[in-house]
Write an enzyme that holds these catalytic residues in place. Sequence first.
Site, PDB file in Angstrom:
ATOM      1  N   CYS A  14      35.203  52.147  75.920  1.00  0.00           N
ATOM      2  CA  CYS A  14      34.525  51.767  74.672  1.00  0.00           C
ATOM      3  C   CYS A  14      35.347  50.791  73.846  1.00  0.00           C
ATOM      4  CB  CYS A  14      34.168  53.008  73.860  1.00  0.00           C
ATOM      5  SG  CYS A  14      35.581  53.987  73.324  1.00  0.00           S
ATOM      6  N   CYS A  31      49.005  26.667  35.638  1.00  0.00           N
ATOM      7  CA  CYS A  31      49.553  25.359  35.317  1.00  0.00           C
ATOM      8  C   CYS A  31      50.725  25.591  34.363  1.00  0.00           C
ATOM      9  CB  CYS A  31      48.492  24.454  34.671  1.00  0.00           C
ATOM     10  SG  CYS A  31      47.914  25.040  33.048  1.00  0.00           S
ATOM     11  N   HIS A  64      36.120  57.183  69.515  1.00  0.00           N
ATOM     12  CA  HIS A  64      35.075  56.376  70.155  1.00  0.00           C
ATOM     13  C   HIS A  64      34.803  55.136  69.311  1.00  0.00           C
ATOM     14  CE1 HIS A  64      31.692  55.326  72.610  1.00  0.00           C
ATOM     15  NE2 HIS A  64      30.855  55.390  71.578  1.00  0.00           N
TER      16      HIS A  64
END
Length: 768
Positions: free
Chosen positions: A420, A632, A683
């Site tokens: 899987c 800035c 899974h």
Amino acid sequence: MAQVGREVDDFLMYFILMEKIPVGSRTVESGRLCCMSEESYLQRVTGDQDPAPSLSVTVIEENILIDVDVNVLHPLSQRQAALLLAIHNSTERLNCFLERGLLEQAVQAEVGQRVLVEHEQKLFPALIHYVGNTLDTSTLLPPVYFGVELEGEGEGRGNMDGSYKGVTFFKCRKSSGLLLPFNKVIFSGAPPPDDAGSTLSGSVNPGDKVMFFVEDSLKRGIVVFSSNQAATGFVEVLPEEAPSSELLKIPLDSIVKEENATPDHQSPVKDGKPAGREEPVKVNVRERHLEVDSLVQIQYKGDELAFGIIRWLGYLPQIDDVMAGVELEEDKGCTDGSWWGHQYFFCPPRRGLFLKLKACQPDTRFLSSRDCSPKSLESPKPSRDDSHRVPGKVPPLQGAAAVDILEGDMRGIQGHCNSCYMDAALFSLFSCSSVLDSLLFKPSSLPDGNIQQTLREEIVNPLRKKGFVSADSVMNLRCQLMEKSQCPSFTTSEKDPEEFLNLIMHRILGADPLLKLQSEGQRVQECYCYQIFIEKQQEMTVPNVQQLLEQSFHHSQLKLAEVPSCFIIQMPRFGKEYKMFSKIVPSLELDITDLLADSPRECVVCGNLATLECAECFKDVILSDHGLKQYCLVCSKQVHSHHKRKNHKPTPLKIPEGFLKTPNKILRETLELFAVLSIETSHYVSFVKYGTEKGSWMFFDSMADRFGSENGYNIPRVTLCPEVATYLAAPLNDLMNQNPREMKGVAKRLFCDAYMYMYQSKRMALYK
């Protein structure tokens, strides 16, 4: 598992030392077990800036604290650690861990299971009555033992009746009980109770496979002489590892017969090699569809079938028929691929079997079409021929075409034998995206034409054109990866998706790394997947991927050296069980502008070109609740005039020279989410975005259903899941309070079980 004695801290993480560690004037041996708290682990990993940080761990048996390189530690579950602690010799313990198979069987063993146990240098059938500790408080973690009752010839040869140190752990016949570590137990191949006596001391015949002990070591061999055994009490056995034709005389009551289908003929050994023939293999018409790597089924015992893969075809000494060396899916074999001292193929012990090729049939569990009716099983159509290949270039599926071709049962990639992780990863990457299509066509520095062709023509192209990939095509790829990686478990055991992706992209196809990461003052580091490491914060109850990525980059002081075409991100979880967050919100768009090393960035206050960045402002929620903080020059002075920020030390940003001369509008660099891998109870499943509409989500499970039982096959399924969009659009507070069990459809598995997010830059993919 039953537990007796004091409770163990549920928030400890356990490790095994893979190498010796010098500590002052002494050495801590490899195989020692260590532990540390999850909290300490997270703080150490997220706080340390070294590429390979060390961890402060406690050696469990000695209760001492040592610093260990993280690369020398291998994580364990608490159950694995407790089982290993019952083995007192650290070297033997490490060997048992590296073999893995027995440890995995021990983890799954249950009370009432019949086993074989090693006792007094012999094997006896036994019944498990107890699994747990024995009030042993000498270590930080109580070791776990198996309490068994000896049966058959072993009855009365134990040392207890289920009581130990005045405490009754189980009840059994007098002097028939034992408490044993798991490495003294054989969990498969135990005889049923009615046959227990005959397998130990009953009649054996030439050709029977047997197990016995030589100098405390378990051996296997073939009985070659057993006349008048009742009178002498001995048989003559040829060990599997025998370098010559020397036979061993073994007492009859010291062997256990293996009933697991042995070859029809035995033949002499000459100079340590079989005296066989080397000639072309002649296969009749009925058997032509069987070849090396074919999936086959074998009539095992009575009506029972065994399944496996042909690893070798040829002739064995003094046998006229074409023989097949088969690696079985389960421990039902009698060899590791060797025959009379010669290694014909490699597989784990007890997985190999030699038999006539005509005794093999194609594995009927795997079909090459959508028809999964019982009628199709009666006349199986083998899928290992050219019909399963789709040559050329097939574009990924999008929109209505994706729904038409992919939706339904027997759609997607068929799962088989712990595949899987690979099925979900391949479906995610290639079904509806072309971002990594360069792997399928681009010549690499480490070319492997066979693997690249298999990936392209047997998996990706059939998936996109027919909507279905049979399990044997994936098994073919796994077999090739096993050979290249020299990892014998690649066809049988579960792996992690990142392990598979790193292997196939880096070691097999030699693809360029997907990510280039830069830390201040350090060289650029290259990788294929990025693992998020962060400190858990109370205010982050249901984070999104954008927040987690920014947090991780900030704490690790990382930047992206360039825009990636594909960005694969692993969530902050440790192993398949521990999750840091109960829910994570998928960010459909990932803004990486501020994560780039040498890219123009906006001032977070005024929006002009930023020239300074302040790492200490990152957590200042007054400025904003998330995101990196850059300013800035003017805004930086204003922000840091506040008394709480006066001690901050902003750092200059690198601005492209052209941008300083002629400032332009700063464009945001974004990536779009195209797939998510999730995991629940070991899974893996997949979510894929197949279109531009908000509800264009599909869910893929390679083992969603099954036809038949042991002799059946898995049914992969692709379903549409538009309910995902509903939860993505919901307010965060609603999502926080949402009970996962009440979420509609499969949405819970996306929000609560996410393991790996996959993002793409379609702009950069054009240049990769």
